[in-house]
Design a protein around this motif. Structure first.
Motif, mmCIF file in Angstrom:
data_model
loop_
_atom_site.group_PDB
_atom_site.id
_atom_site.type_symbol
_atom_site.label_atom_id
_atom_site.label_comp_id
_atom_site.label_asym_id
_atom_site.label_seq_id
_atom_site.Cartn_x
_atom_site.Cartn_y
_atom_site.Cartn_z
ATOM 1 N N ALA A 1 -21.858 -16.427 60.950
ATOM 2 C CA ALA A 1 -23.141 -16.386 60.246
ATOM 3 C C ALA A 1 -24.085 -17.441 60.794
ATOM 4 C CB ALA A 1 -22.922 -16.632 58.752
ATOM 5 N N ILE A 2 -25.352 -17.259 60.523
ATOM 6 C CA ILE A 2 -26.342 -18.305 60.737
ATOM 7 C C ILE A 2 -26.980 -18.594 59.387
ATOM 8 C CG2 ILE A 2 -26.781 -17.705 63.149
ATOM 9 C CD1 ILE A 2 -29.305 -16.263 62.246
ATOM 10 N N GLY A 3 -27.695 -19.697 59.296
ATOM 11 C CA GLY A 3 -28.303 -19.995 58.017
ATOM 12 C C GLY A 3 -29.227 -21.188 58.075
ATOM 13 N N VAL A 4 -29.861 -21.443 56.958
ATOM 14 C CA VAL A 4 -30.817 -22.541 56.874
ATOM 15 C C VAL A 4 -30.770 -23.145 55.476
ATOM 16 C CG1 VAL A 4 -32.710 -20.960 56.249
ATOM 17 C CG2 VAL A 4 -33.248 -23.211 57.213
ATOM 18 N N VAL A 5 -30.885 -24.461 55.421
ATOM 19 C CA VAL A 5 -31.017 -25.155 54.143
ATOM 20 C C VAL A 5 -32.405 -25.778 54.117
ATOM 21 C CG1 VAL A 5 -30.061 -26.906 52.612
ATOM 22 C CG2 VAL A 5 -28.563 -25.718 54.227
ATOM 23 N N ILE A 6 -33.142 -25.506 53.072
ATOM 24 C CA ILE A 6 -34.463 -26.125 52.922
ATOM 25 C C ILE A 6 -34.374 -27.157 51.816
ATOM 26 C CG2 ILE A 6 -36.946 -25.734 52.778
ATOM 27 C CD1 ILE A 6 -36.427 -22.748 52.933
#
Lengths: 355, 355, 355, 355
Positions: free
Chosen positions: A22-27
């Motif tokens: 998976a890929i992802g982002v935390v804001i």
């Protein structure tokens, strides 16, 4: 400091490789009480998605955003917003033959020089796939900026030697190449298809316009708005040049021509010309912010190329996999996202000093 | 976050206004035990100094560096290195007539939009004078980089339409315009003098080359070496465009041409061409890093210009004071400094992960 | 990252050594249009100044603040505020005999372990003199906080075994030891004078109370208000322990006793008790913030002590120079400053999200 | 800046709420080529896991770590390491009755004060569940530190009034309360069980010892090792006090007693005593680092308590759900993690300056 975060107050951190799970982002720093759903994010992800038209890569990724945290009963809570995108259509086998090859124009060699190890499947971390995370985060930023009236428009200005001429923003999302000139669109598309058939790829230029940016954004001296935007946009792997306002053209002008003099438009202080592209002294003036970005032709081509492998042997390589012959149409939403992420951060920094 | 710091491990913070008592810089993170004296810093300050030749501003500033801390018995201690530069030749009176005027092309309006207040004397904080601090800090960075063999060369590639053609680095410091072509130098100088006589100014282009940069510098994804250099250089107020390698030219190329294939040069892995400008995937490859920067014509011209004042009245303004008709020669050491500050920081970050 | 900066939006960077030409601080992020003069800063510097009473060091430093930038016509401009304090009363000779000695309890050995070099004169960078810069910056923060009604009170709770009992804030600035109990003050002073005569020193405890702190300050999870305050206060060299609310006492309580239940006080939501010290979940509640800090006895004593020198030889050392026999009275304004710098930063961060 | 990241070079960002779909952590800056598997992480997660013994909460969470990125063929790549932990045993219904209640001692009120909204299920972001992410990241840090010989030991020193006396590190993992004294363990456990039966909870104290910490870690002035550790540990929600070395005890000592004089132990420079707890001037000396932390009694108790709800009405609340009657045993691995994350970061920063 390891480079996977962007922003100071609206701070995103991305993770994931092209062919991992998976890929992802935390804001971190999302203002609370913003109505937000996965649909808000999906809209932009679909514009960056592979396989969206015949002139992009045929890799099929749903790029389905899953919000893991930070939203409660349809609203942001101020807690970190984590968005996960599972990888689904991986053909890692496509990369077996190049696992020890330094593909021309790619990050293979420089990653080995830096880390001494690399995930060769689809470029691993250096893959453009990482930009999906930026688009997801950018969608959140754009939603907030939209509430402040800010409008970010990006379109394909040129594909190789073919330039858009009659600019009409309404056209942009109506053609596969995302240009603002419907006639040029046809020529651009034909030219991209021809390049693909030849096993080659094409460079391109994007034009960005930010309308209704509040004046006062950007922080002298090192965090000038243009300096931050330059980092933001140049961090998109394919970008090789960037101009604000007249850009390189300004180097050919005299001061008496290039200076934007201030005039009244109605009751608003404005400028008679906009050579400076909406930024003076590193701070937004309220005029349109105008930016141009040069994109190199994608490095992945199916033509046979000579190069070296990790044993320093000369080898021939034909980059398999499914690739984009021209990056402009898919970089449009990425550029929008990076501009939005920069502006929201500057807006929050500006807000902070108004005690 | 207020923008007056640059760097993560080799971090500089600058302060001071054009017409205040002093400007200065604090460098935090200087490696200990580096031999360092004020002479090391003065050398570069003298290259940026106003009044150094007939084609620069005639303001006379000694720009004398005083080290206030961080050096003991001729060596750095690891404590913050503070460098103070007193302002001496101030004619604040020159600015009385423009105290409430928004000079065309200047930061006057945007500072008011941002802060609601501004020090109008010589541009205050927005003055190019601030770059002396960068040069002072850059001199320290360059000294360390020099020990690692890194060589940073910057020269004037063009003044208006006049381009350097026969490039010879040895020429650069031998002509007032700091170009690498002694013949072009004469034409450029003449052109600058003409512009000054006409009360006008000229745009220009700088070329930068970094030799012997170690491979592996720069951090994906957002802190790519080119992204960080773009911010660093775009933070120089006068820069309107920046290109790496072929830059905008790459947008006109095909992938099969633009791709730099890897070849052996002796035992070293190198590339046959250098379209990418020494950076792939945001990480240095060890090839020459090549950058071009467009400088706008200076906004301060003595020609009469129309504009507005703070009361929104139309006024005519003639920018007095003593100004540069072309910025290239004085920006050369500033660009060197910003490149050095970026590289030293990337080098330290890279070092940190090698546990 | 080299540790000489504090704060994220109201960011200070200090520099300077005890026996160099000057110390100073740069504050980046000062809100614009704040009326500010050197007198605002001097007031607090005078409270930290050496030689202020018979129970502090007799070193005489004027500690005269000079504002170098960031203020124009009596108001802050938003540009970095630089404050310089020249060192005047240096007797570096006092330190000749200890230049290669690792004084017990001092940073001499650890600085050599870290840097391989040290400025031995008066502790160099490790000197408590650096805290004058914090006090100067804190004065600016306190001025802004004062406008928001926030009141920071710090006093000496104990000197060795003598504790203040009848607490009256009005007494604090009326006795040399800055305690809140005028009777205890006399005992404390006598005890300090006795320690000095014996060539020895005394530990102490400070009590801090913040009144009218707005609820909502502090950022989960790592930047909890108490976590940030703990770093801020523990960065004062002499602090060895810190407690919030009941602190170690809470470890001896049951939940049913320690829990602060919410009650209405007038129309305001308040708590019946304040075991938590005004912070729950890392965020201020609006109740009094209460903190206690343990200060070790100063390491510089004139009693003869055995130790090692850099050649690993056993030596006897008698720390000359003029030192404080108890640090509490001079650390009071330093603690106030660090609390103010933390709170102003949290306040600005909180403001930033209210788009 | 929104507080969910920790570390400068080895930087972690955590996300997730107690009753959302998942929690997780992204680590940016992991040195490449480190052998790493999920088992390395799981080991520590199991020590923090709820339901591990009869004296912890009976909530059953597998706390199964899934590595999403940053590891390729069993080794770290230098790319961000993302670890996901799915939430499985959620009984959100337990929280319906307290959705608008400000539980005594909890973050309910302060979150509303800060954000104006909160996820009330199990404390949402303020839940101790977030610390699982710290433990996961800490396991990676500990693995690297272990290769440098650093050993971090944390144990329960006291539960309420019962203190460990005969310290034997080998005992720690052999009793449910993680104390270093097997006899005291039995008393502590009995005391915890009694508190639980009474619907109450107990405070506690942890003791930390770091063995073989390299000298030279920590950065004056604000990033002193003790200052950074103080922030790290105080960011664990339950910690109310922290001491280094003799801590508050030092406030009762004279300098002549408290000063650690340097002596040779074999060929190594060491100190005869360790009142300072292994840190002088904010920098590690190489001696054991000793820290004590006070933990408050958990706020969640089943005893009936009075408090207010969001409508400012007085209500009675009985905190249902499954909670820990004493936090010490489960905070042990969390404290280890926070210490490890701080030390690895300091080690990398120190490495960076050794150019």
């Amino acid at each position: 400091m390891a480079g996977n975060s962007f922003g100071q107050l609206f701070k995103i951190t991305t993770f994931g490789e092209s062919h991992g799970p998976a890929i992802g982002v935390v804001i971190d720093g999302v203002p609370p009480k913003l109505p937000l759903s996965e649909a808000d994010i999906q809209k932009d992800l679909d514009r960056r998605r592979p396989g969206q038209s015949k002139i992009t890569t045929q890799r099929q990724e749903a790029d389905k955003a899953e919000i893991l945290s930070g939203v409660f009963e349809g609203k942001t809570t101020g807690a970190p917003l984590a968005i996960l995108i599972r990888n689904t259509d991986q053909r890692s086998k496509d990369y077996e033959n190049i696992k020890d090859v330094f593909r021309p124009g790619h990050a293979d060699f420089s990653y080995i020089a830096k880390y001494g190890i690399r995930d060769y499947r689809g470029g691993g971390r250096s893959s453009g796939r990482e930009t999906a995370c930026r688009v997801a985060a950018g969608a959140v930023a754009k939603k907030i900026l939209g509430r402040h009236g800010v409008d970010i428009i990006v379109y394909t200005l040129a594909v190789g030697e073919i330039f858009a001429k009659k600019i009409d923003y309404k056209t942009i999302e109506k053609n596969a190449v995302r240009t603002a000139d419907s006639k040029a669109a046809q020529l651009m598309i034909a030219s991209i298809e021809k390049a693909r058939k030849n096993g080659d790829s094409l460079g391109s230029i994007l034009q960005c316009v930010v309308k209704n940016c509040p004046p006062g954004l950007g922080d002298p001296c090192f965090d000038k708005l243009n300096a931050r935007l330059a980092q933001a946009l140049m961090s998109i792997a394919t970008v090789k040049g960037i101009e604000f306002g007249d850009g390189f053209g300004a180097s050919q002008l005299k001061g008496s021509v290039n200076n934007d003099r201030f005039v009244l438009k109605g009751k608003k202080i404005s400028t008679a010309t906009n050579h400076s592209g909406g930024i003076m002294g590193g701070i937004s003036t309220g005029e349109d912010i105008t930016i141009r970005m040069a994109l190199k032709p994608p490095s992945s081509i199916s033509k046979l190329q000579k190069t070296l492998n990790e044993k320093k042997q000369e080898v021939e390589v034909q980059v398999k996999g499914r690739h984009d012959p021209c990056l402009a149409p898919r970089v449009v939403p990425v550029a929008e996202a990076m501009i939005a992420l920069t502006l929201i951060d500057c807006l929050m920094i500006q807000k902070a000093t108004q005690l």
